[in-house]
Write a protein that holds these residues in place. Structure first.
Motif, mmCIF file in Angstrom:
data_model
loop_
_atom_site.group_PDB
_atom_site.id
_atom_site.type_symbol
_atom_site.label_atom_id
_atom_site.label_comp_id
_atom_site.label_asym_id
_atom_site.label_seq_id
_atom_site.Cartn_x
_atom_site.Cartn_y
_atom_site.Cartn_z
ATOM 1 N N SER B 181 0.840 -1.208 0.000
ATOM 2 C CA SER B 181 0.000 0.000 0.000
ATOM 3 C C SER B 181 0.866 1.246 0.000
ATOM 4 O O SER B 181 0.542 2.239 -0.658
ATOM 5 N N ALA B 182 1.974 1.208 0.737
ATOM 6 C CA ALA B 182 2.861 2.364 0.823
ATOM 7 C C ALA B 182 3.389 2.706 -0.558
ATOM 8 O O ALA B 182 3.327 3.867 -0.992
ATOM 9 N N ALA B 183 3.883 1.710 -1.274
ATOM 10 C CA ALA B 183 4.429 1.942 -2.612
ATOM 11 C C ALA B 183 3.341 2.492 -3.531
ATOM 12 O O ALA B 183 3.576 3.433 -4.301
ATOM 13 N N GLU B 184 2.154 1.936 -3.386
ATOM 14 C CA GLU B 184 1.025 2.369 -4.200
ATOM 15 C C GLU B 184 0.735 3.855 -3.995
ATOM 16 O O GLU B 184 0.570 4.612 -4.954
ATOM 17 N N VAL B 185 0.700 4.261 -2.700
ATOM 18 C CA VAL B 185 0.353 5.646 -2.374
ATOM 19 C C VAL B 185 1.441 6.598 -2.876
ATOM 20 O O VAL B 185 1.142 7.646 -3.462
ATOM 21 N N VAL B 186 2.700 6.222 -2.681
ATOM 22 C CA VAL B 186 3.787 7.110 -3.106
ATOM 23 C C VAL B 186 3.810 7.239 -4.620
ATOM 24 O O VAL B 186 3.955 8.347 -5.172
ATOM 25 N N ASP B 187 3.638 6.141 -5.305
ATOM 26 C CA ASP B 187 3.593 6.196 -6.772
ATOM 27 C C ASP B 187 2.471 7.110 -7.239
ATOM 28 O O ASP B 187 2.641 7.878 -8.188
ATOM 29 N N LEU B 188 1.376 6.975 -6.552
ATOM 30 C CA LEU B 188 0.212 7.793 -6.870
ATOM 31 C C LEU B 188 0.555 9.273 -6.741
ATOM 32 O O LEU B 188 0.276 10.081 -7.631
ATOM 33 N N LEU B 189 1.196 9.633 -5.613
ATOM 34 C CA LEU B 189 1.560 11.031 -5.366
ATOM 35 C C LEU B 189 2.492 11.532 -6.448
ATOM 36 O O LEU B 189 2.327 12.629 -6.986
ATOM 37 N N LYS B 190 3.468 10.707 -6.760
ATOM 38 C CA LYS B 190 4.489 11.071 -7.741
ATOM 39 C C LYS B 190 3.824 11.288 -9.113
ATOM 40 O O LYS B 190 4.052 12.301 -9.782
ATOM 41 N N ARG B 191 2.977 10.360 -9.470
ATOM 42 C CA ARG B 191 2.334 10.400 -10.777
ATOM 43 C C ARG B 191 1.405 11.624 -10.896
ATOM 44 O O ARG B 191 1.452 12.356 -11.877
ATOM 45 N N MET B 192 0.590 11.820 -9.840
ATOM 46 C CA MET B 192 -0.351 12.936 -9.863
ATOM 47 C C MET B 192 0.388 14.258 -9.867
ATOM 48 O O MET B 192 -0.032 15.210 -10.522
ATOM 49 N N GLY B 193 1.472 14.324 -9.097
ATOM 50 C CA GLY B 193 2.256 15.551 -9.032
ATOM 51 C C GLY B 193 2.788 15.914 -10.401
ATOM 52 O O GLY B 193 2.680 17.060 -10.843
ATOM 53 N N ALA B 194 3.320 14.907 -11.075
ATOM 54 C CA ALA B 194 3.890 15.142 -12.401
ATOM 55 C C ALA B 194 2.797 15.578 -13.364
ATOM 56 O O ALA B 194 2.978 16.517 -14.148
ATOM 57 N N ALA B 195 1.649 14.906 -13.277
ATOM 58 C CA ALA B 195 0.574 15.199 -14.225
ATOM 59 C C ALA B 195 0.010 16.608 -14.035
ATOM 60 O O ALA B 195 -0.425 17.243 -14.987
ATOM 61 N N ARG B 196 0.019 17.107 -12.794
ATOM 62 C CA ARG B 196 -0.624 18.383 -12.525
ATOM 63 C C ARG B 196 0.364 19.511 -12.299
ATOM 64 O O ARG B 196 -0.046 20.620 -11.944
ATOM 65 N N GLY B 197 1.631 19.231 -12.397
ATOM 66 C CA GLY B 197 2.629 20.264 -12.145
ATOM 67 C C GLY B 197 2.622 20.706 -10.703
ATOM 68 O O GLY B 197 2.911 21.850 -10.371
ATOM 69 N N MET B 198 2.276 19.767 -9.834
ATOM 70 C CA MET B 198 2.151 20.084 -8.416
ATOM 71 C C MET B 198 3.470 19.799 -7.708
ATOM 72 O O MET B 198 4.158 18.842 -8.014
ATOM 73 N N THR B 199 3.810 20.673 -6.766
ATOM 74 C CA THR B 199 5.025 20.494 -5.982
ATOM 75 C C THR B 199 4.693 19.643 -4.762
ATOM 76 O O THR B 199 3.643 19.806 -4.163
#
Lengths: 390, 231
Positions: B181-199
């Motif tokens: 679950s941890a890996a899933e959540v971090v990947d999610l954050l990373k992916r969403m951040g990249a997609a939205r230009g979010m820091t």
């Protein structure tokens, strides 16, 4: 409900969702609010009934002005008024007629239980002074020892009272005399006696030999058409040389009596306090429910704070909860309160009942006081520091 | 003017307590976050990571030094200004901190409703969409009590992201989760951040996360001791 609140507050009805999340606790909270409502309803009902019971005997008569002794706070209270003042008052051009009114309590030995009848002695040939519901029967009192009896008197069986007619009168003993009731009227038990009775002034004086026809308890006056009561009252005050007498319009006398019963007599004060305590109990219950709820959700609230929600948001959530509790607790409170008042009214024959104005004022009071409790409860929110979440 | 750096902290000092028990928690911390970057803040417990996060997150007043967040100076800012700035941030906490009485969708809507003037229908749609992004399309109507730990943290991610924050602050978001679950959540954050230009600024001492970071800062005893740029 959820939709309604959403539309009302323009956001998710968090308060509602929060309250209803735990059904048992919600039910307990509603029961608490309902209980406080019932408490207020019962106290208020008793207080109102005292008012209604106080004003009740004033309905038996019709007059414009009443002259009473200086210490007469109610119909049954105070000293006598000399009959000469009646004659004096009659000298006023606007005073059309006058009547002395006698009043005393007559104990009626009913075997297992005595009842006390508040008895008025009136002039049987002056129906103008008698309330419309009794006036037609007034001539019956011209017979010595005749009486018109209160059919709602406590301790008087319904069928027994219903059987009383001029053809089938009810004879009974009181004050060592035999009185005969030829008719009945709807009086009703009060806090002072079990019921009412009307007799002629002559019969009254035979019941109470110590009393004198020259000194009735009150003097009732009627005025001519178009006469101004206040002007005549002022005139009578200068005309009658005894300054200790209370000369008032009949309506004022009734209102003074009511005010006296509510603010000066221990019963009135006690019921007033009863209402106050009911309100306070309600305040504490709602405060307890809301502040526990706030304390239980401090973490969620801190999260919302971190997300950028301001104090107005939290106040509106707590207000929403107060509104839900106030409205939903009121409904069972109203039902139970009505049932209890009706039951109490049946047992005591006091005019106890739920009234529309009572329901409305208690409802508004419930919502307002719930909101105040809510506002106090939000003070605990200060403890929700979002910096502690990390 | 849009800065390349979404956050600049200079000479940040912070103390806790007063009088004799006054203790300095941060010493001259300097920190910048580039727009769109994924930064990990590491350090043993008690090193001041959380203090840094709460200062940046406008949850504590800056005592000494300068923090410039989204072109606003936080030192001396009023409470109202701080609250307004917080609405442009996303927070993810160690515990999910979901509201137990609200469904997954309703929890996510709370992340959106803080911005005024969002219609109910739009909020509903955005929340459902955000839950879809974190892979919870089939759990929208669930109460948190009926979700697993990983699912709850994903709802919390959706709640943080739904308002399109400029900066996402995450405090040990994986601490309560198992490895998967941890890996899933971090990947999610990373992916969403990249997609939205979010820091993203993520505080952790979970080593599994490090290889996803653009920059790794290490804090010890209130001082930044290492700064490592990757990628």
């Amino acid at each position: 409900m959820s939709r309604l609140l959403q539309a009302l507050f323009g956001r998710l009805p968090i308060g509602w969702l929060q309250l209803t999340h735990n059904r048992t606790r919600f039910a307990a909270a509603l029961a608490g609010v309902a209980f406080a409502n019932v408490l207020v309803f019962v106290q208020l009902g008793i207080m109102n009934s005292m008012g209604a019971a106080t004003l009740r005997p004033y309905d038996f008569f019709q007059a414009d002005i009443m002259i009473s002794a200086g210490d007469a706070n109610s119909l049954s209270d105070g000293g006598n008024v000399a009959r000469q003042w009646l004659l004096q008052a009659m000298a006023d051009p606007d005073v059309v007629d006058g009547m002395g009114l006698f009043m005393a309590n007559v104990p009626w030995d009913r075997g297992e239980k005595d009842i006390s009848l508040s008895t008025f002695g009136v002039d049987p040939v002056k129906p103008g002074f008698i309330g419309v519901q009794i006036a037609d029967d007034l001539p019956l009192l011209q017979v010595q020892d005749a009486a018109i009896l209160d059919r709602l008197a406590r301790g008087l069986a319904k069928d027994e009272a219903a059987a009383i007619r001029p053809q089938t009168p009810l004879a009974f003993e009181a004050q060592s005399r035999t009185l005969v009731a030829y008719a009945t009227f709807a009086g009703g038990g009060g806090f002072g006696g079990d019921g009412y009775m009307l007799v002629s002034d002559q019969t009254f004086l035979s019941l109470f030999p110590a009393r004198s026809s020259a000194a009735p308890d009150h003097i009732l006056l009627t005025l001519g058409r178009g006469a101004d009561v206040d002007t005549v009252v002022a005139r009578l005050r200068s005309l009658i040389s005894d300054p200790s007498l209370r000369i008032r319009s009949y309506a004022d006398a009734a209102q003074d009596d009511l005010k006296y019963q509510q603010t000066r007599r221990p019963t009135g004060i006690i019921f007033g306090f009863g209402v106050l305590i009911g309100v306070l109990v309600g305040l504490v219950i709602v405060y307890q429910v809301l502040s526990t709820d706030v304390a239980d959700h401090l973490r969620e609230y801190a999260t919302f704070k971190a997300m950028g929600y301001g104090p107005r948001f939290f106040l509106s959530v707590v207000f929403e909860e107060a509104l839900v509790l106030g409205v939903m607790g009121f409904i069972p409170g109203l039902i139970v309160g009505t049932a209890i008042l009706t039951l109490m009214g049946k047992i005591t024959t006091l005019p106890l009942a739920m009234s529309f104005s009572m329901a409305v004022s208690v409802f508004i009071g419930t919502v307002v006081f719930s909101a105040i409790s809510g506002a106090i409860a939000t003070r605990r929110l200060a403890a929700a520091d979002p910096a502690d979440l990390f | 003017m849009e800065h390349e750096n979404i956050l600049e902290a200079k000479g940040l000092n912070h103390w806790f307590g007063t009088g004799d028990v006054k203790k300095q928690a941060l010493f001259d911390v300097n920190l910048t976050l580039k727009r769109g970057s994924f930064t990990v803040l590491m350090g043993p417990s008690g090193s001041g990571k959380t203090t840094v996060l709460t200062l940046i997150g406008c949850l504590r007043s800056v005592q000494d030094g300068s923090v410039c967040l989204l072109d606003r100076e936080l030192n001396g800012a009023s409470e109202a200004e701080l609250v307004a700035l917080r609405r442009r941030l996303g927070f993810i906490f160690q515990a999910h901190n979901l509201h137990e009485s609200l469904t997954a969708t309703q929890n996510v809507i709370m992340g959106l409703q803080v911005h005024r003037g969002v219609s109910d229908a739009d909020a509903q749609r955005a929340a459902t969409h955000a839950l879809g992004l974190v892979g919870l399309s089939d759990r929208v109507g669930y109460l948190p009590g009926n979700l697993s730990g990983g699912q709850k943290q994903r709802v919390a991610v959706a709640r943080a992201l739904v308002g399109n924050p400029a900066l996402l602050l995450a405090d040990e978001p994986t601490a309560a989760l198992d490895k998967e679950s941890a890996a899933e959540v971090v990947d999610l954050l990373k992916r969403m951040g990249a997609a939205r230009g979010m820091t993203t600024l993520l505080v952790t001492h979970d080593n599994r996360i490090l290889d996803r970071a653009d920059r790794i800062l290490t804090l010890e005893d209130g001082r930044i001791v290492t700064m490592e740029d990757r990628g």
